[in-house]
Design a protein around this motif. Sequence first.
Motif, PDB file in Angstrom:
ATOM      1  N   PRO B 131      61.981  26.197 -43.995  1.00  6.84           N
ATOM      2  CA  PRO B 131      60.798  26.975 -44.411  1.00  6.84           C
ATOM      3  C   PRO B 131      59.598  26.765 -43.495  1.00  6.84           C
ATOM      4  O   PRO B 131      58.798  27.695 -43.304  1.00  6.84           O
ATOM      5  CB  PRO B 131      60.516  26.490 -45.839  1.00  6.84           C
ATOM      6  N   TYR B 132      59.472  25.595 -42.912  1.00  7.52           N
ATOM      7  CA  TYR B 132      58.401  25.378 -41.927  1.00  7.52           C
ATOM      8  C   TYR B 132      58.530  26.390 -40.785  1.00  7.52           C
ATOM      9  O   TYR B 132      57.560  27.064 -40.407  1.00  7.52           O
ATOM     10  CB  TYR B 132      58.493  23.938 -41.403  1.00  7.52           C
ATOM     11  N   LEU B 133      59.748  26.536 -40.269  1.00 13.27           N
ATOM     12  CA  LEU B 133      59.974  27.484 -39.174  1.00 13.27           C
ATOM     13  C   LEU B 133      59.808  28.936 -39.628  1.00 13.27           C
ATOM     14  O   LEU B 133      59.060  29.711 -39.026  1.00 13.27           O
ATOM     15  CB  LEU B 133      61.382  27.270 -38.587  1.00 13.27           C
ATOM     16  N   LEU B 134      60.511  29.314 -40.697  1.00 13.02           N
ATOM     17  CA  LEU B 134      60.563  30.733 -41.076  1.00 13.02           C
ATOM     18  C   LEU B 134      59.279  31.227 -41.723  1.00 13.02           C
ATOM     19  O   LEU B 134      58.903  32.385 -41.532  1.00 13.02           O
ATOM     20  CB  LEU B 134      61.718  30.989 -42.056  1.00 13.02           C
ATOM     21  N   HIS B 135      58.604  30.366 -42.482  1.00 17.97           N
ATOM     22  CA  HIS B 135      57.495  30.857 -43.309  1.00 17.97           C
ATOM     23  C   HIS B 135      56.126  30.328 -42.894  1.00 17.97           C
ATOM     24  O   HIS B 135      55.119  30.733 -43.453  1.00 17.97           O
ATOM     25  CB  HIS B 135      57.768  30.548 -44.788  1.00 17.97           C
ATOM     26  N   PHE B 136      56.098  29.409 -41.964  1.00 20.09           N
ATOM     27  CA  PHE B 136      54.802  28.929 -41.463  1.00 20.09           C
ATOM     28  C   PHE B 136      54.679  29.198 -39.959  1.00 20.09           C
ATOM     29  O   PHE B 136      53.742  29.847 -39.506  1.00 20.09           O
ATOM     30  CB  PHE B 136      54.618  27.432 -41.756  1.00 20.09           C
ATOM     31  N   VAL B 137      55.626  28.697 -39.177  1.00 17.41           N
ATOM     32  CA  VAL B 137      55.507  28.832 -37.721  1.00 17.41           C
ATOM     33  C   VAL B 137      55.643  30.301 -37.288  1.00 17.41           C
ATOM     34  O   VAL B 137      54.813  30.791 -36.522  1.00 17.41           O
ATOM     35  CB  VAL B 137      56.544  27.958 -36.995  1.00 17.41           C
TER      36      VAL B 137
END
Lengths: 169, 169
Positions: B131-137
Amino acid sequence: MSITMYQASVSVFIRMLDNLSVILDKAASHAEAKKIDPSIFITARLAPDMYPLSRQIQIATDMAKGCAARLAGLDVPSYEDNETTFLELQTRIAKTVAFLHSIDAEQINGSEEKSITLRTPSRELSFLGQPYLLHFVFPNFYFHITTAYAILRHNGVAIGKLDFVGNPE
Amino acid sequence: MSITMYQASVSVFIRMLDNLSVILDKAASHAEAKKIDPSIFITARLAPDMYPLSRQIQIATDMAKGCAARLAGLDVPSYEDNETTFLELQTRIAKTVAFLHSIDAEQINGSEEKSITLRTPSRELSFLGQPYLLHFVFPNFYFHITTAYAILRHNGVAIGKLDFVGNPE
């Protein structure tokens, strides 16, 4: 353990379209509070030869429904592209999100190497599912949502990047 | 068959930063051809309380190097954030791309559930890797590259969406 095609497509699209809907709501409230004709925002552009807000939202939703349908092997839902009000744009977003919710993870997962062909008036593009998603749909999808945001910000609507990114946790 | 964390992060960042570099090259050539002081583009903003072009590029590269380093368990390279010319911005992009190339797929893959903590002056954000990659970064990374593009388009640089998306095939 790995990222599934569903997680990287439908889940991302729904989150970002929900955020876009909140941004449009804020723009509509801003127009009302300032007694500005909403069509001024809806037809606003960042350059004379860039698309207006309405078209940015049409293309963003096209990217989401087109990608999800193609990966799942379904017909791409066809919309009329005739939205001229915030309500009509919100309806288009809601329709797209409802379509995305109608697709199960199993219909999308495993489509990494699925053959995808896009026909435009000028050319034909062929992809496998994963590069289609990561290198064509993502940049296009984010491009049009960001440009919609930028048009509204440029025209004074009080929105911030948190509205765009949403709550990432 | 599935998307790996490396494919969804480093491969995407390198492609998009390469595209950003081409866009900045076109902006620099445009400034030179029209005899416009390059700093006018580099300090341009879409709204008085939005970041200028230079900062958009700093944050886009920060997102890429920060994400890759955190997923790989490396220290995040620290840059001075003092770029004021197209050449310095290009150097920052090249430095970021070189760092991304220095990371092997095996260092990133398997980080879907890795615990990631971001500390900002105002708050602490905790994520799992995916989720860090898909939804923040992703939303942040694309937001700042698109806004950089929009600043240049708004100021008359002859670039098009193909420059932004690159050749997707």
